[in-house]
Design an enzyme around this catalytic site. Structure first.
Site, mmCIF file in Angstrom:
data_model
loop_
_atom_site.group_PDB
_atom_site.id
_atom_site.type_symbol
_atom_site.label_atom_id
_atom_site.label_comp_id
_atom_site.label_asym_id
_atom_site.label_seq_id
_atom_site.Cartn_x
_atom_site.Cartn_y
_atom_site.Cartn_z
ATOM 1 N N HIS A 128 5.114 6.080 11.538
ATOM 2 C CA HIS A 128 4.599 5.978 10.169
ATOM 3 C C HIS A 128 3.615 7.153 10.000
ATOM 4 O O HIS A 128 2.406 6.966 9.973
ATOM 5 C CB HIS A 128 3.899 4.627 10.008
ATOM 6 C CG HIS A 128 3.604 4.217 8.604
ATOM 7 N ND1 HIS A 128 3.644 5.089 7.532
ATOM 8 C CD2 HIS A 128 3.234 3.011 8.084
ATOM 9 C CE1 HIS A 128 3.315 4.430 6.431
ATOM 10 N NE2 HIS A 128 3.076 3.169 6.739
ATOM 11 N N ARG B 167 0.810 -1.233 0.000
ATOM 12 C CA ARG B 167 0.000 0.000 0.000
ATOM 13 C C ARG B 167 0.832 1.267 0.000
ATOM 14 O O ARG B 167 0.602 2.173 -0.790
ATOM 15 C CB ARG B 167 -0.887 0.072 1.260
ATOM 16 C CG ARG B 167 -2.210 -0.577 1.137
ATOM 17 C CD ARG B 167 -2.630 -1.044 2.508
ATOM 18 N NE ARG B 167 -1.680 -2.035 2.954
ATOM 19 C CZ ARG B 167 -1.773 -3.321 2.648
ATOM 20 N NH1 ARG B 167 -2.783 -3.769 1.980
ATOM 21 N NH2 ARG B 167 -0.849 -4.178 3.033
ATOM 22 N N THR B 168 1.755 1.367 0.950
ATOM 23 C CA THR B 168 2.421 2.653 1.153
ATOM 24 C C THR B 168 3.198 3.043 -0.101
ATOM 25 O O THR B 168 3.082 4.152 -0.609
ATOM 26 C CB THR B 168 3.342 2.597 2.386
ATOM 27 O OG1 THR B 168 2.564 2.126 3.478
ATOM 28 C CG2 THR B 168 3.902 3.961 2.708
ATOM 29 N N LYS C 160 26.665 -2.108 -0.570
ATOM 30 C CA LYS C 160 28.137 -2.021 -0.670
ATOM 31 C C LYS C 160 28.706 -1.238 0.506
ATOM 32 O O LYS C 160 29.887 -0.953 0.552
ATOM 33 C CB LYS C 160 28.529 -1.299 -1.963
ATOM 34 C CG LYS C 160 28.002 -1.916 -3.237
ATOM 35 C CD LYS C 160 28.493 -1.073 -4.428
ATOM 36 C CE LYS C 160 27.815 -1.441 -5.711
ATOM 37 N NZ LYS C 160 28.020 -0.424 -6.754
ATOM 38 N N ARG D 105 11.229 4.062 3.407
ATOM 39 C CA ARG D 105 10.919 3.102 4.499
ATOM 40 C C ARG D 105 12.178 2.327 4.822
ATOM 41 O O ARG D 105 12.922 1.929 3.917
ATOM 42 C CB ARG D 105 9.813 2.155 4.054
ATOM 43 C CG ARG D 105 9.619 0.980 4.980
ATOM 44 C CD ARG D 105 8.393 0.176 4.668
ATOM 45 N NE ARG D 105 7.180 0.907 4.993
ATOM 46 C CZ ARG D 105 5.949 0.394 4.916
ATOM 47 N NH1 ARG D 105 5.790 -0.847 4.505
ATOM 48 N NH2 ARG D 105 4.895 1.109 5.231
HETATM 49 C C1 NCD Z 1 1.714 -0.911 8.182
HETATM 50 C C2 NCD Z 1 3.203 -0.732 8.303
HETATM 51 O O1 NCD Z 1 3.961 -0.983 7.369
HETATM 52 O O2 NCD Z 1 3.593 -0.298 9.380
HETATM 53 N N1 NCD Z 1 1.290 -1.106 6.870
HETATM 54 C C3 NCD Z 1 1.026 0.000 6.114
HETATM 55 O O3 NCD Z 1 1.880 0.803 5.855
HETATM 56 N N2 NCD Z 1 -0.239 0.164 5.716
HETATM 57 C C4 NCD Z 1 1.137 -1.888 9.115
HETATM 58 C C5 NCD Z 1 1.765 -3.227 9.248
HETATM 59 O O4 NCD Z 1 2.717 -3.592 8.557
HETATM 60 O O5 NCD Z 1 1.277 -3.961 10.092
#
Ligand code: NCD
Length: 317
Positions: free
Chosen positions: A134, A56-57, A85, A106
């Protein structure tokens, strides 16, 4: 507001900044639904750097940029970059700043996205740093509540947060936003997965009411919002703790019989077994609406950080 800035944490958000994002997302949602793809970020480039799995993200950031008229560059997997590296995050940030106008990143290590942002010359949006935060997910969660609960945030509501509160960064960020408003928090988790004590104290110091329990059935009738979380297996230090709590909580039709008719059931996804599939047919389930809202909120954030941004010189004199 937010022009040229990083969005790394919900820690320092003010109420008016949150509401500005809500209004911008609502405007973009309405405009997008009537006009289709926008050209507000024409020619701008988003780089997505993901060192942890994501569906999703990452896709919603990329889709949001394309729907705003911009372009996306990415790496298949963060681990396929020169990080493998031994390149530092600081050097990588200097490099990526030459190629992109904004970065969504991320990483499995808490605070690593901040480390990257320290030497980036373009805005960096934290798409999840380990178990820490997040923030863009928290803003889309807030937007979902804002859209579905008419009097929110003017009137206090009761939110139940169920599951791995220790490791779920979405909950950590969302709590930091919600505690600025009049809220009642009910934290539903067994001792192994309780909310970190510092965050609990933050809620208490904010003046919001907070209680902890491990039994959803004893509080379900009080909730306006039920926010469920998966067990974050990848973040458990002790595999025995994981085995002990695995399968220990679930939202299902039977427990929902005692809930309010206007409850909203949320989840950042992916879900495992914490929400029974039958619940998907309940009109109060809104986790797939959250997914759509994520698009509008990320379109809004990309616009807000980029709109007044002058072209940055590649190297300062
Ligand atoms: C979440 C995350 O990556 O923290 N997912 C997301 O971004 N929608 C929740 C999760 O991984 O449980």
């Amino acid at each position: 507001m937010f022009g040229g800035q990083h969005i790394l944490s919900c820690e320092h958000f003010k109420k008016d900044q949150i509401m500005a994002v809500m209004q911008q997302a609502a405007t973009i949602e309405q405009t997008y639904k009537t006009q289709g793809i926008l050209d507000w970020l024409k020619g701008k480039i988003l780089a997505t750097l993901f060192f942890e799995p994501s569906t999703r993200t990452r896709l919603s950031f990329e889709s949001a940029m394309i729907r705003m008229g911009g372009h996306v560059i990415t790496v298949e997997q963060g681990t396929s970059t020169s990080a493998n590296k031994g390149e530092t995050l600081q050097d990588m940030a200097r490099v990526v700043s030459c190629y992109a106008d904004v970065v969504a990143m991320r990483h499995p290590n808490p605070y690593s996205v901040m480390e990257f942002a320290a030497t980036a010359r373009v805005p960096v949006l934290n798409a999840g740093d380990g178990a820490n935060e997040h923030p863009t997910q928290a803003l889309l969660d807030f937007y979902t509540i804002y859209k579905l609960k008419q009097d929110f945030p003017r009137q206090p509501i009761v939110i139940g947060m169920l599951g791995d509160l220790k490791n779920a960064r979405t909950a950590h960020s969302l709590i930091k936003l919600l505690k600025l408003f009049e809220m009642q928090f009910i934290l539903i988790a067994s001792p192994e997965i309780q909310l970190p004590r510092l965050l609990l104290e933050d809620i208490q110091n904010s003046g919001c009411c907070v209680k902890e329990t491990h039994d959803l059935s004893t509080v379900i009738d009080q909730l306006d919002v039920l926010y469920a979380l998966r067990l974050q297996r990848e973040r458990f230090e002790n595999p025995e703790d994981y085995q002990r709590v695995k399968g220990s909580y679930q939202i299902n039709s039977s427990i929902l019989k005692r809930s309010k008719p206007d409850l909203i059931i949320m989840h950042p996804l992916p879900r495992l077994d914490e929400i029974d599939l039958q619940v998907d047919r309940d009109p109060r389930a809104c986790y797939f609406q959250q997914v759509e809202n994520g698009l509008y909120v990320r379109m809004a954030l990309l616009w807000m950080v980029l709109k007044h941004r002058a072209i940055q010189p590649l190297f300062s004199a």
